[in-house]
Design an enzyme around this catalytic site. Structure first.
Site, mmCIF file in Angstrom:
data_model
loop_
_atom_site.group_PDB
_atom_site.id
_atom_site.type_symbol
_atom_site.label_atom_id
_atom_site.label_comp_id
_atom_site.label_asym_id
_atom_site.label_seq_id
_atom_site.Cartn_x
_atom_site.Cartn_y
_atom_site.Cartn_z
ATOM 1 N N GLU A 11 39.314 33.521 37.571
ATOM 2 C CA GLU A 11 39.490 32.252 38.165
ATOM 3 C C GLU A 11 40.892 31.647 38.079
ATOM 4 O O GLU A 11 41.124 30.838 38.751
ATOM 5 C CB GLU A 11 38.372 31.158 37.220
ATOM 6 C CG GLU A 11 37.048 31.415 37.661
ATOM 7 C CD GLU A 11 36.281 32.559 36.905
ATOM 8 O OE1 GLU A 11 37.132 33.271 36.076
ATOM 9 O OE2 GLU A 11 35.191 32.963 37.151
ATOM 10 N N HIS A 26 25.874 26.918 33.564
ATOM 11 C CA HIS A 26 25.987 26.958 34.772
ATOM 12 C C HIS A 26 25.478 25.394 35.395
ATOM 13 O O HIS A 26 25.184 25.400 36.477
ATOM 14 C CB HIS A 26 24.862 28.002 35.419
ATOM 15 C CG HIS A 26 25.474 29.316 35.354
ATOM 16 N ND1 HIS A 26 25.652 30.150 34.212
ATOM 17 C CD2 HIS A 26 25.616 30.248 36.364
ATOM 18 C CE1 HIS A 26 26.020 31.310 34.469
ATOM 19 N NE2 HIS A 26 26.007 31.329 35.635
HETATM 20 C C1 TPP Z 1 34.361 33.145 33.845
HETATM 21 C C2 TPP Z 1 33.230 33.647 34.829
HETATM 22 N N1 TPP Z 1 33.095 33.623 35.972
HETATM 23 C C3 TPP Z 1 32.270 33.859 36.936
HETATM 24 C C4 TPP Z 1 30.920 34.135 36.331
HETATM 25 C C5 TPP Z 1 29.858 34.616 37.410
HETATM 26 N N2 TPP Z 1 29.541 35.944 36.864
HETATM 27 C C6 TPP Z 1 28.495 36.271 36.032
HETATM 28 S S1 TPP Z 1 28.626 37.908 36.075
HETATM 29 C C7 TPP Z 1 29.598 38.178 37.091
HETATM 30 C C8 TPP Z 1 30.011 39.661 37.197
HETATM 31 C C9 TPP Z 1 30.653 40.517 35.943
HETATM 32 O O1 TPP Z 1 30.772 41.609 36.119
HETATM 33 P P1 TPP Z 1 31.310 42.569 35.405
HETATM 34 O O2 TPP Z 1 32.167 42.177 34.145
HETATM 35 O O3 TPP Z 1 31.571 43.924 35.769
HETATM 36 O O4 TPP Z 1 29.975 42.870 34.168
HETATM 37 P P2 TPP Z 1 28.411 43.259 34.953
HETATM 38 O O5 TPP Z 1 27.703 42.048 35.251
HETATM 39 O O6 TPP Z 1 28.419 44.131 35.773
HETATM 40 O O7 TPP Z 1 27.972 43.746 33.575
HETATM 41 C C10 TPP Z 1 30.184 37.243 37.510
HETATM 42 C C11 TPP Z 1 31.164 37.095 38.567
HETATM 43 C C12 TPP Z 1 30.787 34.221 35.005
HETATM 44 N N3 TPP Z 1 29.567 34.371 34.273
HETATM 45 N N4 TPP Z 1 31.656 33.710 34.102
#
Ligand code: TPP
Ligand code: MG
Lengths: 377, 328
Positions: free
Chosen positions: B60, B129
């Site tokens: 972000e 959220h």
């Molecule tokens: C700081 C932040 N930005 C965006 C989100 C929304 N979000 C939730 S999970 C996710 C993807 C996470 O990907 P990864 O780190 O690869 O973990 P995975 O879900 O694949 O286990 C996003 C963008 C969030 N929860 N926190």
């Protein structure tokens, strides 16, 4: 696959500093079909220990399935499934010692179960109840951190936790885990960059499940691996087949013991695959080829390890039936317990805000209490 | 005229401006093929291609900072942050850079950028959220903070935000995203920023709100109308800079005012409005100005979010207090 980097020749007269000669090592004991890729470590040849890994993996999968079913029937909020990634949580759960500290992301339920988090807590959490983050006294989980939904922001906490351990001369270790997407965040880099400054006892674990919601992992970075991201922080990084529970436990135990012995931090990238949608609020068919998922099922950690156990004579069809029956019953009774959770009092929103509620907020709490339950959920 | 939800209106505003202006780009997490987690950017990738519909890595601070960089070059960057709870990493970039480049460079470098984010609670979302962040940003000098309360306002205000020469934080109330539809014509006409909207005219009390709470505030006005009380409803829409003239004018007419906000009460934007009324409108008031706001607690998880979020009953209670002190 990104090509390895070659650094351009230096011009005459310039100096070079050799920083590393670097290959990323990938550990694997089990091939996808469960046959041996290498001679397994002792814990995997001990019948009871070997079976315990499998049992937790299957129980976690059955729990996960139940949680998704609850969400689909409107009885649970958004839920992040762990389907396909169970081996990693199991490995963490068995590799950490009780006194160590686990700082999870949100898909490592198996590790949490192993450390004493009751399954119902996970349902309460995703069901929108703060009490789902209260992990029981008398279990290792009691001093662990709760799931972290804000991506990567929990990782630097490991620096402070590990520093505290070092300050007190304790032989304890912190394991902080996150996803592949999380490694794009400054918070993650800040932690990885700082850990070696104080040679802290930390294992950074990256669950590379191929995706961050709709973004494939190769869209997060131009680096060939996530493991090598430790290099710039002076930390050794390695990959492990995260769908091979033996390899993952082995590699984590090794990194954890290095940390415990004062050899400092390390980074482990566990290669796995998210077989489910990102969460129940997501529909991966919008962005992910179905074939990729079908292919990934061939690398399923449960199937692979079961084949290994069977080949060793550690597991029978009767064992399987008994485990499925028991795991299903536990998932079901967990769901029932969750659904019967008595609601919190409305004024509970003022609990644990401060150690003692400030006098100036008492009127707000009293107003909420006087009003009583509010319709809605 | 097509009937659109707020999320469709947001989508239309971006598509419309991207068609008109080739130097408008959108960026953020999962906004391309996935169309954003709320589908605000649905179809934009297919129409405008990956160079202008930029799926960023999960970072972000990067999203905000990249928007700053783009906008200093005259590219109009419309950044999406997935939920307002993840706006915090942008705060440093916004407060230390986006709002200051104009000032520091004596107008050489400017930041005509928008950061959009879904805001507020009420949709049973997971932890982090459902927060309401408007006051956090409204406190920053040099920033515009906008929050629409209907599909038509979302369309017109987002167009205005994209065209604005300065940085704008555009907070979209998630629980209004699909709550109701309105006819929205793609006229390309922006609504004015920096001005409140008189949502409904009335004579007995002024109800002031913005964003998601406008919905409940309108319901309260309906209820009061049944009782023969005529409420004027003011939609602040642009929280910063705050158009106090419209509010003061309304209060001069009604003599009573209740301000409704979802973000926490202490130091919230309702307090800013109330303070201005105390300074400039005290002599026109028949009763104290009342605030209805979120409690000064952590945003509760889904099961208790309705305890936290102000609703018709809580607003009505404050309205009753006002009329008890100053009967009609
Ligand atoms: C700081 C932040 N930005 C965006 C989100 C929304 N979000 C939730 S999970 C996710 C993807 C996470 O990907 P990864 O780190 O690869 O973990 P995975 O879900 O694949 O286990 C996003 C963008 C969030 N929860 N926190
Ligand atoms: Mg991932």
């Amino acid at each position: 696959m990104v090509e390895p980097l070659t650094i351009p020749d230096t011009s005459p007269g310039s100096a070079t500093t050799k920083v590393a000669s670097y290959d990323i090592y990938l550990t694997r004991f089990l091939n996808p079909d469960g046959t041996l890729a290498a001679e397994p470590p002792a814990f995997a040849t001990d019948r009871e220990q070997a079976r315990a890994l499998y049992e937790l993996m299957v129980r976690t999968r059955l729990f996960d399935k139940k949680a998704v079913a609850l969400q689909r029937t409107g009885q649970l909020g958004t839920y992040a499934a762990v389907l396909g990634q169970e081996a990693i949580g199991v490995a963490i759960g068995h590799a950490l010692k009780a006194e160590d500290v686990f700082i999870p992301a949100y898909r490592e339920y198996a590790a949490q179960f192993a450390r004493g988090v009751p399954m119902v807590r996970i349902l309460q959490y995703w069901g929108g109840d703060e009490r789902g983050m209260d992990y029981p006294a008398g279990t290792p989980s009691h001093h662990d951190f709760p799931l972290s939904v804000p991506i990567a922001t929990h990782i630097p906490h490991a620096i402070g936790v590990a520093y505290a351990m070092k300050l007190r001369g304790e032989k304890r270790v912190v394991l902080a885990s996150c996803g592949d997407g999380a490694t794009s965040k400054g918070d993650w880099y800040e932690a990885v960059s700082a850990a070696k400054v104080w040679n802290l006892p930390i294992v950074f674990l990256v669950n590379n499940n191929g995706w961050a919601i709709s973004m494939p992992s190769h869209r997060q970075t131009g680096a060939q691996t996530f493991a090598q991201k430790g290099l710039a922080g002076g930390i050794s990084g390695e990959q492990v087949d995260g769908n091979d529970v033996i390899a993952t436990r082995f590699v984590l135990e090794r990194a954890i013991e290095r940390a415990r012995n004062g050899e400092g931090p390390s980074l482990v990238e566990a290669l796995t695959y998210r077989l489910h949608d990102h969460t129940t609020a997501d529909d991966a068919r919008r962005y992910r080829p179905e074939q990729e998922v079908t292919d990934a099922w061939d690398r399923c950690p449960v199937k692979r390890y079961k084949a290994y156990l069977e080949a060793r004579g550690f597991w029978t069809a009767a064992d399987e039936d008994a485990l499925i029956a028991d795991g299903t019953a536990i998932a079901e009774s967990t769901a029932q317990e969750f659904l019967k959770t008595a609601p919190q009092a409305p004024e509970a929103i003022f609990e644990h805000l401060y150690e003692r509620l400030p006098k100036s907020l008492e009127w707000q709490r009293d107003e909420v209490a006087a009003r009583g339950p509010v319709g809605g959920h | 005229m097509p009937n659109l939800t707020m999320i469709e209106a947001v989508n239309l505003a971006m598509a419309s401006e991207m068609r008109r202006d080739a130097e408008v780009v959108v960026l953020g997490e999962d906004i391309g093929r996935n169309g954003g987690v709320f589908r605000a950017t649905l179809g934009l990738l297919d129409e405008f291609g990956p160079d202008r519909v930029i799926d960023t890595p999960l970072a972000e601070t990067l999203v905000a900072a990249m928007a700053i960089g783009l906008s200093t070059q005259g590219i109009k960057a419309v950044a999406e942050i997935q939920f307002s709870g993840f706006l915090y990493p942008c705060v440093d970039q916004v407060v230390n850079h986006a709002t200051r480049y104009r000032n520091r460079t004596r107008g050489r470098l400017t930041c005509p950028m928008v950061i959009r984010a879904p805001n507020s609670g009420g949709i049973h979302a997971p932890e982090h959220h459902s927060e309401s962040l408007e006051t956090t940003f409204a406190h920053m000098p040099g920033l515009r903070v906008v929050s629409p309360s209907s599909p038509t306002r979302a369309y017109g205000l987002l167009l205005a935000a994209i065209r604005d020469p300065d940085p704008v934080i555009f907070l979209e109330p998630t629980r209004l995203y699909r709550l109701f539809k309105q006819p929205v014509e793609d006229t390309g006409e922006a609504l004015p920023l920096d001005t409140c909207f008189i949502d409904r005219e009335g004579t007995d009390i002024t109800l002031v709100s913005w964003g998601a709470m406008m919905h409940d505030t309108r319901l309260v006005a309906d209820r009061l109308a049944e009782e023969g009380i005529s409420a004027e409803v003011v939609d602040i829409a642009t929280l910063k800079p705050l158009d106090m003239d419209t509010i003061l004018e309304s209060v001069a007419k009604t003599g009573r005012c209740v301000i409704v906000s979802e973000s926490p009460r202490a130091g919230g934007w309702a307090s800013e409005v109330a303070a201005n009324l105390a300074e400039h409108g005290l002599l026109t008031l028949f009763a104290p100005v009342m605030r209805v706001a979120g409690y000064d607690t952590v945003m509760p998880l889904a099961k208790q979010e309705r305890v936290y979020i102000p609703d018709v009953d809580r607003i009505l209670r404050e309205v009753r207090k006002v009329f008890d002190i100053a009967p009609k």
